[in-house]
Design a protein around this motif. Structure first.
Motif, mmCIF file in Angstrom:
data_model
loop_
_atom_site.group_PDB
_atom_site.id
_atom_site.type_symbol
_atom_site.label_atom_id
_atom_site.label_comp_id
_atom_site.label_asym_id
_atom_site.label_seq_id
_atom_site.Cartn_x
_atom_site.Cartn_y
_atom_site.Cartn_z
ATOM 1 N N LEU A 85 68.152 50.292 2.503
ATOM 2 C CA LEU A 85 67.913 51.759 2.802
ATOM 3 C C LEU A 85 67.117 52.435 1.830
ATOM 4 N N ALA A 86 65.957 52.888 2.060
ATOM 5 C CA ALA A 86 65.329 53.571 1.005
ATOM 6 C C ALA A 86 64.974 55.020 1.196
ATOM 7 N N ASP A 87 64.808 55.984 0.380
ATOM 8 C CA ASP A 87 64.254 57.392 0.497
ATOM 9 C C ASP A 87 62.778 56.956 0.939
ATOM 10 N N ARG A 88 62.206 57.736 1.904
ATOM 11 C CA ARG A 88 61.117 57.634 2.250
ATOM 12 C C ARG A 88 59.962 58.340 1.056
ATOM 13 N N ARG A 89 60.355 59.556 0.717
ATOM 14 C CA ARG A 89 59.522 60.551 -0.101
ATOM 15 C C ARG A 89 58.282 60.773 0.841
ATOM 16 N N ASP A 90 57.020 60.429 -0.121
ATOM 17 C CA ASP A 90 55.642 60.598 0.400
ATOM 18 C C ASP A 90 55.374 59.186 0.807
ATOM 19 N N GLY A 91 54.044 59.490 1.637
ATOM 20 C CA GLY A 91 53.666 58.027 2.121
ATOM 21 C C GLY A 91 53.963 57.542 3.494
ATOM 22 N N VAL A 120 79.324 38.645 -8.456
ATOM 23 C CA VAL A 120 79.484 39.976 -8.484
ATOM 24 C C VAL A 120 78.718 40.588 -7.255
ATOM 25 N N TYR A 121 78.944 41.792 -7.152
ATOM 26 C CA TYR A 121 78.268 42.859 -6.040
ATOM 27 C C TYR A 121 77.373 43.709 -6.897
ATOM 28 N N LEU A 122 76.068 43.850 -6.526
ATOM 29 C CA LEU A 122 75.193 44.991 -6.655
ATOM 30 C C LEU A 122 75.063 45.901 -5.640
ATOM 31 N N ASP A 123 74.938 47.174 -6.160
ATOM 32 C CA ASP A 123 74.625 48.418 -5.193
ATOM 33 C C ASP A 123 73.801 49.272 -5.869
ATOM 34 N N TRP A 124 72.968 50.066 -5.034
ATOM 35 C CA TRP A 124 72.111 51.197 -5.539
ATOM 36 C C TRP A 124 72.121 51.942 -4.540
ATOM 37 N N LYS A 125 71.546 53.231 -4.893
ATOM 38 C CA LYS A 125 71.191 54.445 -3.718
ATOM 39 C C LYS A 125 69.911 54.315 -3.124
ATOM 40 N N PRO A 126 69.819 54.978 -2.093
ATOM 41 C CA PRO A 126 68.493 54.855 -1.270
ATOM 42 C C PRO A 126 67.391 55.677 -2.283
ATOM 43 N N GLU A 127 67.933 56.812 -2.891
ATOM 44 C CA GLU A 127 66.815 57.460 -3.573
ATOM 45 C C GLU A 127 66.370 56.794 -4.913
ATOM 46 N N ASP A 128 67.219 55.716 -5.315
ATOM 47 C CA ASP A 128 66.698 54.877 -6.328
ATOM 48 C C ASP A 128 65.934 53.816 -6.141
ATOM 49 N N ILE A 129 65.362 53.683 -4.822
ATOM 50 C CA ILE A 129 64.453 52.536 -4.424
ATOM 51 C C ILE A 129 63.101 53.151 -4.289
ATOM 52 N N PHE A 130 62.095 52.280 -4.987
ATOM 53 C CA PHE A 130 60.631 52.841 -4.712
ATOM 54 C C PHE A 130 59.770 51.803 -4.077
ATOM 55 N N VAL A 131 59.132 52.204 -2.978
ATOM 56 C CA VAL A 131 58.509 51.232 -2.146
ATOM 57 C C VAL A 131 57.073 51.424 -2.139
#
Length: 367
Positions: A266-272, A348-359
């Motif tokens: 799940l990623a923040d949409r931002r612009d685009g 191990v388990y990896l996790d990250w926040k939606p705002e830290d993903i760039f699309v």
């Protein structure tokens, strides 16, 4: 209070034969600002600096310094100081004579030359080398003298063309600190050309990112790193993990993505603008990824299971390479925060926040 504009480029273009090496360059630099031109070799940054310096003439557009049009004005009439990659010191002259050279050409009185040279040597913390010759100094000292020589004429603009590139890592860091101190202490408007992203982030009020002669983005170091305008800017600045996938669903301000490895994000949409089913490239920086030995409650979103391939201790932080399906994902953990020692083959388990993903789409446009 609004600061005055010291340098302005208006639709600047430069060609070498049929090749456009700088295209439609527009920029305003405020008084006292430090602006870096950043990009790979051949992107047009040094060519632009040489046009500002008067070593090259633009084929189109206007160049203004302190509101005066500089097109056709020779370099020695532009009231600027310049420092090159090489130290360019006269080997047969003492350090005092090297620094005083520009003042002598301007026919400054001897008493004033002595005062200004001594003052600038104090500023760069090298008053004790005045009677030495360049060959008697270290590389870092010689470059500081080159900076002193550029500043002693009291220019309104300082141009730096990769001045740290010929130094070893430790000296680069020391001189980088010195440059920042000098720029802030004197308050001189500065343009700094570099291909080193860390130097640009550290020294600049703003950064101009260039690629193939075009401006990709102009912004503060924070904006360039955290809000890149294009895929090129994101990949050129800092390290990032790259994955391929598609948009499974758009949900208002978020995007539900499915990677080629089969897990969802799940990623923040931002612009685009993104359409369902559209193929995209997905990035997440190593320092934005959490690394745990146990699953964290996150409703199955932005959390994947992987296997540690290797770990690398790098002093202030440790990097772990984690295999997740098709991908090898780099995770960077601050060493002081690392309470667990991860080993090869460990789950191990990896996790990250939606705002830290760039699309980004196939056209390189991002959100």
């Amino acid at each position: 209070m609004t600061k005055s504009i010291d340098v302005e480029l208006v639709n600047i273009q430069k060609k070498f034969g049929p090749n456009v090496v700088v295209d439609s360059f527009n920029l305003q630099i405020e008084q006292g600002e430090c602006v870096s031109f950043l990009g790979p070799s051949g992107c047009g940054k040094t060519t632009t600096l040489n046009m500002i310096a008067g070593f090259l003439e633009p084929d189109q557009g206007d160049l203004l310094i302190k509101g005066k049009r500089m097109n056709g004005v020779p370099s020695n009439k532009r009231e600027l100081g310049m420092v090159f990659q090489t130290y360019s010191l006269f080997p047969h002259m003492t350090i005092f004579e090297n620094v005083a050279y520009g003042l002598k050409l301007r026919k400054v009185a001897k008493v004033e030359i002595t005062r200004r040279v001594n003052a600038i040597l104090e500023l760069v913390k090298l008053p004790h080398v005045a009677e030495r010759y360049p060959k008697q100094l270290s590389g870092g000292q010689r470059q500081r003298i080159a900076i002193a020589r550029a500043l002693v004429t009291e220019p309104s603009l300082l141009l730096l063309d990769e001045p740290l590139s010929n130094l070893d890592a430790k000296l680069r860091e020391e001189l980088r600190d010195e440059l920042k101190r000098l720029q802030q202490e004197i308050g001189i408007t500065t343009i700094f050309v570099t291909h080193d992203q860390e130097e640009a982030l550290y020294l600049s009020n703003r950064i101009v990112v260039l690629d193939h002669g075009k401006v990709e983005q102009i912004g503060t170091p924070w904006d360039i790193y955290n809000r890149p305008a294009s895929e090129f800017v994101h990949t050129f600045i800092g390290k990032s993990n790259r994955m391929q996938g598609m948009v499974e669903e758009t949900k208002g301000d978020t995007l539900l993505l499915r990677t080629d490895a089969g897990f969802t994000l799940l990623a923040d949409r931002r612009d685009g603008s993104f359409g369902n089913g559209e193929k995209v490239t997905i990035y997440v920086r190593p320092e934005k990824i959490g690394l745990n030995t146990e699953e964290v409650v996150m409703d199955g979103i932005n959390q994947v299971k992987g296997t540690v391939k290797q770990t690398s201790f790098l002093g202030a932080y440790t990097e772990c390479e984690v295999e997740v399906g098709l991908y090898s994902i780099t995770v960077r953990i601050q060493t002081v925060q690392q309470m667990i020692q991860f080993s090869q083959g460990q789950s191990v388990y990896l996790d990250w926040k939606p705002e830290d993903i760039f699309v980004f789409t196939g056209k390189g446009q991002g959100q």
